[in-house]
Design a protein around this motif. Structure first.
Motif, mmCIF file in Angstrom:
data_model
loop_
_atom_site.group_PDB
_atom_site.id
_atom_site.type_symbol
_atom_site.label_atom_id
_atom_site.label_comp_id
_atom_site.label_asym_id
_atom_site.label_seq_id
_atom_site.Cartn_x
_atom_site.Cartn_y
_atom_site.Cartn_z
ATOM 1 N N PRO A 206 0.793 -1.241 0.000
ATOM 2 C CA PRO A 206 0.000 0.000 0.000
ATOM 3 C C PRO A 206 0.818 1.281 0.000
ATOM 4 N N ASP A 207 2.097 1.229 -0.308
ATOM 5 C CA ASP A 207 2.931 2.433 -0.324
ATOM 6 C C ASP A 207 2.282 3.502 -1.212
ATOM 7 N N PRO A 208 1.990 4.682 -0.667
ATOM 8 C CA PRO A 208 1.335 5.717 -1.476
ATOM 9 C C PRO A 208 2.097 6.085 -2.736
ATOM 10 N N ARG A 209 3.413 5.851 -2.738
ATOM 11 C CA ARG A 209 4.222 6.256 -3.893
ATOM 12 C C ARG A 209 3.868 5.489 -5.157
ATOM 13 N N ILE A 210 3.386 4.253 -5.023
ATOM 14 C CA ILE A 210 3.048 3.508 -6.230
ATOM 15 C C ILE A 210 1.750 4.035 -6.837
ATOM 16 N N PHE A 211 0.854 4.538 -6.000
ATOM 17 C CA PHE A 211 -0.377 5.166 -6.497
ATOM 18 C C PHE A 211 -0.075 6.553 -7.064
ATOM 19 N N GLU A 212 0.840 7.262 -6.423
ATOM 20 C CA GLU A 212 1.254 8.569 -6.948
ATOM 21 C C GLU A 212 1.934 8.402 -8.307
ATOM 22 N N LEU A 213 2.716 7.334 -8.447
ATOM 23 C CA LEU A 213 3.359 7.053 -9.730
ATOM 24 C C LEU A 213 2.323 6.880 -10.831
ATOM 25 N N ALA A 214 1.237 6.168 -10.515
ATOM 26 C CA ALA A 214 0.164 5.986 -11.504
ATOM 27 C C ALA A 214 -0.454 7.324 -11.893
ATOM 28 N N GLU A 215 -0.681 8.183 -10.907
ATOM 29 C CA GLU A 215 -1.238 9.511 -11.203
ATOM 30 C C GLU A 215 -0.349 10.267 -12.187
ATOM 31 N N ASN A 216 0.956 10.247 -11.919
ATOM 32 C CA ASN A 216 1.887 11.012 -12.733
ATOM 33 C C ASN A 216 2.080 10.417 -14.125
ATOM 34 N N LEU A 217 2.191 9.091 -14.180
ATOM 35 C CA LEU A 217 2.419 8.444 -15.471
ATOM 36 C C LEU A 217 1.187 8.462 -16.359
ATOM 37 N N PHE A 218 0.018 8.279 -15.742
ATOM 38 C CA PHE A 218 -1.210 8.102 -16.512
ATOM 39 C C PHE A 218 -2.038 9.381 -16.605
ATOM 40 N N ASN A 219 -1.582 10.432 -15.895
ATOM 41 C CA ASN A 219 -2.322 11.696 -15.875
ATOM 42 C C ASN A 219 -3.732 11.491 -15.325
ATOM 43 N N PHE A 220 -3.834 10.720 -14.233
ATOM 44 C CA PHE A 220 -5.105 10.464 -13.567
ATOM 45 C C PHE A 220 -5.267 11.429 -12.398
ATOM 46 N N GLU A 221 -6.460 11.969 -12.228
ATOM 47 C CA GLU A 221 -6.774 12.812 -11.084
ATOM 48 C C GLU A 221 -7.310 11.941 -9.943
ATOM 49 N N PRO A 222 -6.793 12.108 -8.731
ATOM 50 C CA PRO A 222 -7.245 11.276 -7.606
ATOM 51 C C PRO A 222 -8.758 11.274 -7.417
ATOM 52 N N THR A 223 -9.396 12.441 -7.526
ATOM 53 C CA THR A 223 -10.821 12.528 -7.219
ATOM 54 C C THR A 223 -11.700 11.850 -8.267
ATOM 55 N N THR A 224 -11.142 11.517 -9.425
ATOM 56 C CA THR A 224 -11.925 10.845 -10.464
ATOM 57 C C THR A 224 -11.371 9.451 -10.766
ATOM 58 N N THR A 225 -10.567 8.927 -9.853
ATOM 59 C CA THR A 225 -9.958 7.606 -10.058
ATOM 60 C C THR A 225 -10.521 6.610 -9.056
ATOM 61 N N LEU A 226 -10.924 5.454 -9.549
ATOM 62 C CA LEU A 226 -11.436 4.360 -8.709
ATOM 63 C C LEU A 226 -10.470 3.193 -8.780
ATOM 64 N N TYR A 227 -10.106 2.664 -7.619
ATOM 65 C CA TYR A 227 -9.265 1.467 -7.574
ATOM 66 C C TYR A 227 -10.104 0.280 -7.119
ATOM 67 N N VAL A 228 -9.987 -0.837 -7.834
ATOM 68 C CA VAL A 228 -10.738 -2.059 -7.544
ATOM 69 C C VAL A 228 -9.743 -3.146 -7.147
ATOM 70 N N GLY A 229 -9.861 -3.660 -5.923
ATOM 71 C CA GLY A 229 -8.955 -4.708 -5.488
ATOM 72 C C GLY A 229 -9.507 -5.504 -4.332
ATOM 73 N N ASP A 230 -8.947 -6.699 -4.124
ATOM 74 C CA ASP A 230 -9.490 -7.621 -3.124
ATOM 75 C C ASP A 230 -8.874 -7.448 -1.740
ATOM 76 N N SER A 231 -7.729 -6.771 -1.649
ATOM 77 C CA SER A 231 -7.044 -6.646 -0.363
ATOM 78 C C SER A 231 -7.381 -5.313 0.292
ATOM 79 N N PHE A 232 -7.929 -5.362 1.497
ATOM 80 C CA PHE A 232 -8.221 -4.115 2.204
ATOM 81 C C PHE A 232 -6.926 -3.369 2.506
#
Length: 231
Positions: free
Chosen positions: A155-181
């Motif tokens: 869950p390191d925030p840096r891997i999610f931040e990397l996705a934002e920067n690489l993919f030009n995704f805005e946090p408030t309009t991004t949904l993550y779907v996964g099985d691990s809480f």
């Protein structure tokens, strides 16, 4: 954004077949709890392979040995643990996407919703699964992040931040779907993403954890209608 293991496909099925082949003493009643312990040890020890503290082979031996020990099964040798890993990898060569996930991805693609993947694990191993599942039909290779290649894992925030920067995704309009809480929900929320806890294993919230997720599902069949309602 999607997780891969036990989200895109049913990871317990190849695990079950491999356990039955190598460790016939394991009862069907214990299969689900054993799988949960296996995932726990995978999630909590893989970072040691990224930092160089453990080799990948040692981690793979440890996780199955520790999982069996957690359920009071007899200790196994390193040779038996490595034999399990070999059989398990062969079983993973036959994984297929769950049909309800395929329906969901088809819908999102038709709606022109940009898609991406973040998955923990060894680069070659995870990319092999991605190819086997034909995920690049829906997700372009440039929007796939694998933790070993990234240098840090959910869950390191840096891997999610990397996705934002690489993919030009805005946090408030991004949904993550996964099985691990712990990995998926907590990680996504650390960057203020929306989070869908795909809790089809019906796990309990960790002790003292807050229910951070926006949506919780308990079966694959709920996924298409839920995603269609959101988009």
């Amino acid at each position: 954004m999607f997780d891969v293991d036990d989200t895109i496909y049913d990871q317990q099925e190849p695990f079950r077949r491999s356990i039955h082949q190598l460790f016939p003493l394991v009862t069907e009643e214990d299969m689900a709890p054993l799988y949960i312990r296996f995932r726990h040890h995978s999630d909590t020890t893989f970072e040691k392979t990224i930092t160089g503290e453990w080799t990948l082979a040692y981690m793979r031996c440890f996780r199955i040995k520790a999982s069996l020990s957690d359920l009071d099964y007899p200790d196994i040798t390193d040779e038996a643990a490595l034999a399990f890993q070999q059989v398990y990898e062969q079983a993973l060569d036959e994984i297929v996407m769950h049909p309800e996930v395929e329906r969901t991805l088809d819908y999102l693609k038709a709606q022109n919703i940009p898609l991406g993947l973040i998955t923990n694990g060894p680069t070659d191993h995870q990319y092999k699964k991605i190819k086997q599942l034909n995920l690049e039909k829906w997700v372009p290779s440039e929007r796939i992040i694998i933790s070993q290649a990234a240098g840090y894992q959910k869950p390191d925030p840096r891997i999610f931040e990397l996705a934002e920067n690489l993919f030009n995704f805005e946090p408030t309009t991004t949904l993550y779907v996964g099985d691990s809480f712990e990995n998926d929900v907590v990680g996504a929320k650390s960057r203020d993403w929306h989070a869908l806890w795909f809790n089809h294993r019906e796990r309990q919230l960790p002790t003292d954890a807050q229910a951070l997720h926006d949506v919780e599902l308990s079966s694959f069949c709920q996924l298409p209608a839920t995603i269609e309602a959101l988009f």
